[in-house]
Design an enzyme around this catalytic site. Structure first.
Site, PDB file in Angstrom:
ATOM      1  N   PRO A   1       0.854  -1.186   0.000  1.00  0.00           N
ATOM      2  CA  PRO A   1       0.000   0.000   0.000  1.00  0.00           C
ATOM      3  C   PRO A   1       0.892   1.238   0.000  1.00  0.00           C
ATOM      4  O   PRO A   1       1.760   1.379   0.850  1.00  0.00           O
ATOM      5  CB  PRO A   1      -0.787  -0.112   1.316  1.00  0.00           C
ATOM      6  CG  PRO A   1      -0.654  -1.518   1.742  1.00  0.00           C
ATOM      7  CD  PRO A   1       0.633  -2.020   1.188  1.00  0.00           C
ATOM      8  N   GLU A   2       0.697   2.101  -0.976  1.00  0.00           N
ATOM      9  CA  GLU A   2       1.471   3.341  -1.050  1.00  0.00           C
ATOM     10  C   GLU A   2       0.541   4.493  -0.710  1.00  0.00           C
ATOM     11  O   GLU A   2      -0.562   4.268  -0.210  1.00  0.00           O
ATOM     12  CB  GLU A   2       2.104   3.459  -2.447  1.00  0.00           C
ATOM     13  CG  GLU A   2       2.971   2.236  -2.763  1.00  0.00           C
ATOM     14  CD  GLU A   2       3.639   2.282  -4.131  1.00  0.00           C
ATOM     15  OE1 GLU A   2       3.911   3.390  -4.631  1.00  0.00           O
ATOM     16  OE2 GLU A   2       3.875   1.204  -4.702  1.00  0.00           O
TER      17      GLU A   2
ATOM     18  N   ARG B   1      14.153  -5.389  -6.042  1.00  0.00           N
ATOM     19  CA  ARG B   1      12.784  -5.152  -6.479  1.00  0.00           C
ATOM     20  C   ARG B   1      12.764  -5.248  -7.999  1.00  0.00           C
ATOM     21  O   ARG B   1      13.798  -5.192  -8.646  1.00  0.00           O
ATOM     22  CB  ARG B   1      12.336  -3.721  -6.111  1.00  0.00           C
ATOM     23  CG  ARG B   1      12.161  -3.467  -4.660  1.00  0.00           C
ATOM     24  CD  ARG B   1      12.076  -1.969  -4.438  1.00  0.00           C
ATOM     25  NE  ARG B   1      11.639  -1.692  -3.086  1.00  0.00           N
ATOM     26  CZ  ARG B   1      12.429  -1.764  -2.030  1.00  0.00           C
ATOM     27  NH1 ARG B   1      13.678  -2.098  -2.170  1.00  0.00           N
ATOM     28  NH2 ARG B   1      11.959  -1.508  -0.841  1.00  0.00           N
TER      29      ARG B   1
END
EC number: 3.2.2.23
Length: 327
Positions: free
Chosen positions: A2-3, A310
């Site tokens: 969640p950003e 990432r």
DNA sequence: ATAACGCCCTGTGTGC
DNA sequence: TGCACACAGGGCGTTA
């Protein structure tokens, strides 16, 4: 994952329904999500029981309920955290970690559900911010907050919206004091950010993900902002002139505002609002997760590279690798 | 001092 | 089938 937009969706839901309620019957079902509360689980519970929620505030990906005790219940959703408002008799979620009863509201209880437990809750002290104001969206004074009526999913009254930021004698949790103002904060100091970026010896995506420089941006929106600004993730920050910085910053703000308007991005059932509902922005993504697919701008095949442990998704033609990039 | 690496976690998907 | 491993990745402690 969640950003900023996803956390803001949660903040808005909480602000609408829990302000004015009093916490009771706190139950910690797993110790790990409370690990940041250094005084231990019993202390965590006793500090919350009987506390009334005055406000719900966010900076970057951090979210907190300010309490009438003068402390705050600080939350970070980490990778997979959810804050849900549920009927007390609803069956426990598989990964339910903390349950908080709420008196004087809608009869729902607040649940912290977190599969991977990167996130967590803690009761912490508040300190005055050096530059005033809580930052982020929200920070609506309690006396102006809507009175919780009805049930979640049936909005009643106007919730806090972007632009209702209130400066002043606002307080910020101690563990959040080192986090920079976020990309949608009206008080974000772009001159300061530009100066710090010029002095940095790092790559642009690293800088966008560094929450002490600018907060709220995670891996998804970093890739989206870079794609929109046609910049490579390894672009050296000291080579960014001001118009280019403005371009990537505006791209980050635009994409996060659009995502917020759609209720946030959701890839699976992990990223949900307080009612467990997913957002609809996934269809709006131009970069993240699109390896091998056609660039929405030029048609080239999108690429994925592993970087910082990432994935980074980018268009090799629109976002060419800089000659002397910083990875 | 800054920059970057590695770890924490669990569920899912893939390959042998 | 079962097992091993890669992957998802934010934040922070450690290392260089």
């Amino acid at each position: 994952m969640p950003e900023l937009p996803e956390v803001e969706v949660v903040r808005r839901g909480l602000a609408r329904w829990v302000i004015g309620t009093t916490i009771d019957e706190v139950e910690v079902l797993h110790p790990r999500p409370v690990r940041r509360h250094e005084a231990g689980i019993d202390d965590f519970v006793s500090r919350l029981n009987g506390a009334t929620v005055l406000d719900v505030v966010r900076r970057g990906k951090f979210l907190w309920l300010s309490l009438d005790s003068g402390e705050a219940l600080l939350a970070h959703l980490g990778m997979s955290g959810q804050l849900l408002l549920e009927a007390p008799d609803a069956p426990d979620e598989k990964h339910l970690r903390v349950r908080l009863g709420l008196r004087g509201g809608t009869g729902r209880e607040l649940r912290f559900v977190d599969q991977r437990m990167f996130g967590g809750l803690a009761v912490v002290d508040l300190v005055k911010t050096p530059d005033g104001g809580p930052g982020g969206l929200g920070g609506v004074p309690a006396e102006d907050a809507p009175v919780p009526v009805g049930l979640p999913g049936e909005p009643a009254g106007d919730g806090p919206v972007e632009g209702e930021y209130t400066a002043g004698e606002a307080l910020i949790p101690v563990p959040v004091a080192h986090i920079a103002r976020d990309a949608l904060d009206p008080l974000l100091d772009v001159d300061l950010l530009a100066a710090r970026l010029r002095r940095r010896e790092t790559g642009l995506k690293r800088a966008l993900l560094d929450q002490t420089l600018i907060s709220g941006i995670g891996n998804i929106y970093a890739d989206e902002a870079l794609w929109r600004a046609k910049l490579h993730y390894a672009r050296a920050t000291e080579t960014l002139n001001r118009p280019t910085l403005n371009r990537v910053l505006a791209a980050a703000q635009d994409v996060m505002r659009e995502a917020l308007a759609q209720g946030g991005t959701s890839f699976d059932s992990l990223y949900v609002d307080v009612n467990g509902q997913s957002g609809y922005f996934e269809r709006g993504l131009d970069a993240y997760g699109r390896e091998g697919e056609a660039c929405h701008r030029c048609g080239s095949q999108m690429r994925r590279e592993t970087f910082m442990n990432r994935s980074s998704f980018f268009c090799p033609k629109c976002q060419p690798k800089p000659r002397s990039g910083r990875f």
